[in-house]
Design an enzyme around this catalytic site. Sequence first.
Site, PDB file in Angstrom:
ATOM      1  N   GLY A 119       0.821  -1.210   0.000  1.00 49.46           N
ATOM      2  CA  GLY A 119       0.000   0.000   0.000  1.00 49.46           C
ATOM      3  C   GLY A 119       0.848   1.250   0.000  1.00 49.46           C
ATOM      4  O   GLY A 119       2.064   1.205   0.208  1.00 49.46           O
ATOM      5  N   GLU A 120       0.182   2.369  -0.248  1.00 47.25           N
ATOM      6  CA  GLU A 120       0.884   3.653  -0.266  1.00 47.25           C
ATOM      7  C   GLU A 120      -0.114   4.756   0.042  1.00 47.25           C
ATOM      8  O   GLU A 120      -1.274   4.707  -0.379  1.00 47.25           O
ATOM      9  CB  GLU A 120       1.535   3.889  -1.630  1.00 47.25           C
ATOM     10  CG  GLU A 120       2.475   5.075  -1.656  1.00 47.25           C
ATOM     11  CD  GLU A 120       3.387   5.064  -2.872  1.00 47.25           C
ATOM     12  OE1 GLU A 120       4.321   5.883  -2.899  1.00 47.25           O
ATOM     13  OE2 GLU A 120       3.174   4.250  -3.782  1.00 47.25           O
ATOM     14  N   GLY A 121       0.330   5.751   0.818  1.00 47.68           N
ATOM     15  CA  GLY A 121      -0.537   6.869   1.175  1.00 47.68           C
ATOM     16  C   GLY A 121       0.255   8.132   1.389  1.00 47.68           C
ATOM     17  O   GLY A 121       1.411   8.243   0.962  1.00 47.68           O
ATOM     18  N   GLY A 122      -0.372   9.107   2.066  1.00 44.32           N
ATOM     19  CA  GLY A 122       0.289  10.379   2.313  1.00 44.32           C
ATOM     20  C   GLY A 122       1.525  10.243   3.179  1.00 44.32           C
ATOM     21  O   GLY A 122       2.474  11.013   3.062  1.00 44.32           O
ATOM     22  N   PHE A 123       1.525   9.242   4.063  1.00 43.85           N
ATOM     23  CA  PHE A 123       2.665   9.029   4.955  1.00 43.85           C
ATOM     24  C   PHE A 123       3.843   8.453   4.187  1.00 43.85           C
ATOM     25  O   PHE A 123       4.985   8.841   4.380  1.00 43.85           O
ATOM     26  CB  PHE A 123       2.250   8.073   6.074  1.00 43.85           C
ATOM     27  CG  PHE A 123       3.315   7.811   7.101  1.00 43.85           C
ATOM     28  CD1 PHE A 123       3.341   8.520   8.294  1.00 43.85           C
ATOM     29  CD2 PHE A 123       4.279   6.844   6.896  1.00 43.85           C
ATOM     30  CE1 PHE A 123       4.317   8.274   9.241  1.00 43.85           C
ATOM     31  CE2 PHE A 123       5.254   6.581   7.831  1.00 43.85           C
ATOM     32  CZ  PHE A 123       5.276   7.308   9.010  1.00 43.85           C
ATOM     33  N   GLY A 124       3.588   7.507   3.341  1.00 42.88           N
ATOM     34  CA  GLY A 124       4.639   6.816   2.607  1.00 42.88           C
ATOM     35  C   GLY A 124       4.143   5.456   2.159  1.00 42.88           C
ATOM     36  O   GLY A 124       2.954   5.270   1.901  1.00 42.88           O
ATOM     37  N   VAL A 126       3.702   1.164   2.553  1.00 36.20           N
ATOM     38  CA  VAL A 126       3.479   0.113   3.546  1.00 36.20           C
ATOM     39  C   VAL A 126       3.966  -1.206   2.954  1.00 36.20           C
ATOM     40  O   VAL A 126       3.635  -1.549   1.813  1.00 36.20           O
ATOM     41  CB  VAL A 126       1.986  -0.001   3.920  1.00 36.20           C
ATOM     42  CG1 VAL A 126       1.778  -1.079   4.972  1.00 36.20           C
ATOM     43  CG2 VAL A 126       1.465   1.336   4.427  1.00 36.20           C
ATOM     44  N   LYS A 146       5.101   0.538   7.953  1.00 36.68           N
ATOM     45  CA  LYS A 146       4.856   1.797   7.236  1.00 36.68           C
ATOM     46  C   LYS A 146       6.100   2.673   7.331  1.00 36.68           C
ATOM     47  O   LYS A 146       6.586   2.966   8.420  1.00 36.68           O
ATOM     48  CB  LYS A 146       3.634   2.510   7.815  1.00 36.68           C
ATOM     49  CG  LYS A 146       3.205   3.723   7.001  1.00 36.68           C
ATOM     50  CD  LYS A 146       1.750   4.087   7.255  1.00 36.68           C
ATOM     51  CE  LYS A 146       1.484   4.582   8.648  1.00 36.68           C
ATOM     52  NZ  LYS A 146       0.115   5.147   8.773  1.00 36.68           N
ATOM     53  N   ASP A 246      -9.708  11.927  10.183  1.00 32.87           N
ATOM     54  CA  ASP A 246      -9.463  11.438   8.822  1.00 32.87           C
ATOM     55  C   ASP A 246     -10.195  10.124   8.580  1.00 32.87           C
ATOM     56  O   ASP A 246      -9.634   9.176   8.044  1.00 32.87           O
ATOM     57  CB  ASP A 246      -7.955  11.269   8.596  1.00 32.87           C
ATOM     58  CG  ASP A 246      -7.592  11.237   7.108  1.00 32.87           C
ATOM     59  OD1 ASP A 246      -8.416  11.712   6.290  1.00 32.87           O
ATOM     60  OD2 ASP A 246      -6.510  10.741   6.770  1.00 32.87           O
TER      61      ASP A 246
END
Length: 468
Positions: A119-124, A126, A146, A246
Amino acid sequence: MGCFRCFSIKFKKKKNKDERRRQGPAATAASFASTISTAPRSSLSYSTVSSSAIGTSQSVDSSSAVRPAASKSSGSVSVSSARSIPELYEERGANNLREFSFRELQAATSDFSRLLKVGEGGFGSVYKGVIRLPGGPAGGTVVAIKKLNPNGHQGHKQWLAEVQFLGVVEHPNLVKLIGYCAARSERGPQRLLVYEFLTNKTLDDHLFDRAYPVLPWEIRLEIALGAAEGLLYLHEGLEVQIIYRDFKASNVLLDEEFKVKLSDFGLAREGPSAGHTHVSTAVMGTYGYAAPDYVETGHLTTKSDVWSFGVVLYEILTGRRSMERNRPKNEQKLLEWVGQYPVESKRFIKIIDIRLDGQYSKQGAREIAKLANSCLAKHRKDRPTMKEVVESLKQVMQRKELDGDVGASGESSSPDKAFGKTTTTAEDVAVASARRRMLHLAALGENANSIAKRRFMLMRASAAPTPT
């Protein structure tokens, strides 16, 4: 009022700064490490919010602190309790979380191989990894790791907030944080979080990715209830009130039994202090899920989470995202589109996810829509509490009839065909079949990952120079 709060915050910061100068560098580092205020950027930003309505936050250099330490929180986010999240973290979480070395997490993920990226998101990004834990299985424990992207929208403060919040909370519907890593390597400062691994990905995947089988009505209600109970715990289950800020389908993780685990606490905030109705803060979150009153004023309350929950309820009901730009203009914004089909009208059934193919409760669907509408009330005082939401969902779940109207469109096969059912009379058979199918998909994914990883290792071995 907003101007007075900002002035108060600046005054306290100056006072704390003078105290740290007198106390020396150790106090300065401790105070710095405990900062959990909101980062200046996120996936959502609004230039329309006046500066007087936005709380002041300090910027943080992610390379300055190496581990989460606890100290007093600023008055801008303190709660009615005498103890704040950093203080509770020092009491409960600091000894419960494991501190990992960067090399340990490198080894667990084959140096953060893209083949293990889940996975990938605003944090970075996973990654799936395997680590050895005291008392764990001999072959290691599968975890989700993560890794902060130093060039991403979120930074050290979000990482620290997640460590401290998840170090304090404990609930079946909140993801479990196992530990963290804060180190400096040849690649620069490293910030990582290690969680329990959940095999069934997210509600977002199951609602909107057509590669997945149809999510049955009963499971949709179970997921909605689990998410609501997680939010209720954050709002009322601790001596500190926590505003999630969120809530969205992609932050609703699912385990092998489709039990909900809320994740991603980087934007969470403590509730207002005694005598205050809200927290004044920069507007952050995800477009399409943020309450309009919060967007316009920067005033954050638990009712901001309630609004977001109402949006996700409609996503569960319709199988559509809050924003879909590839649809006709009058259908792109989910809330505007469903508003064209009043709950009590005969046209209401047109908004129900067509992939359910009639396998839902007519009256239950109307009650879910009414609940969603109450969560989406314009004025926050008119929205229900999460406790009231939980009770309403439990009542809807008492309706066992699956008497919905079959969709006229042939857009998708029925849930029976999708799950390989031979009968449509027993709802427990439908639920069990759905779960078996999801577990089968997860197993296929695991097998594919293993094959891809072996191929990758063989390619690396063949490309390595032959020793002379």
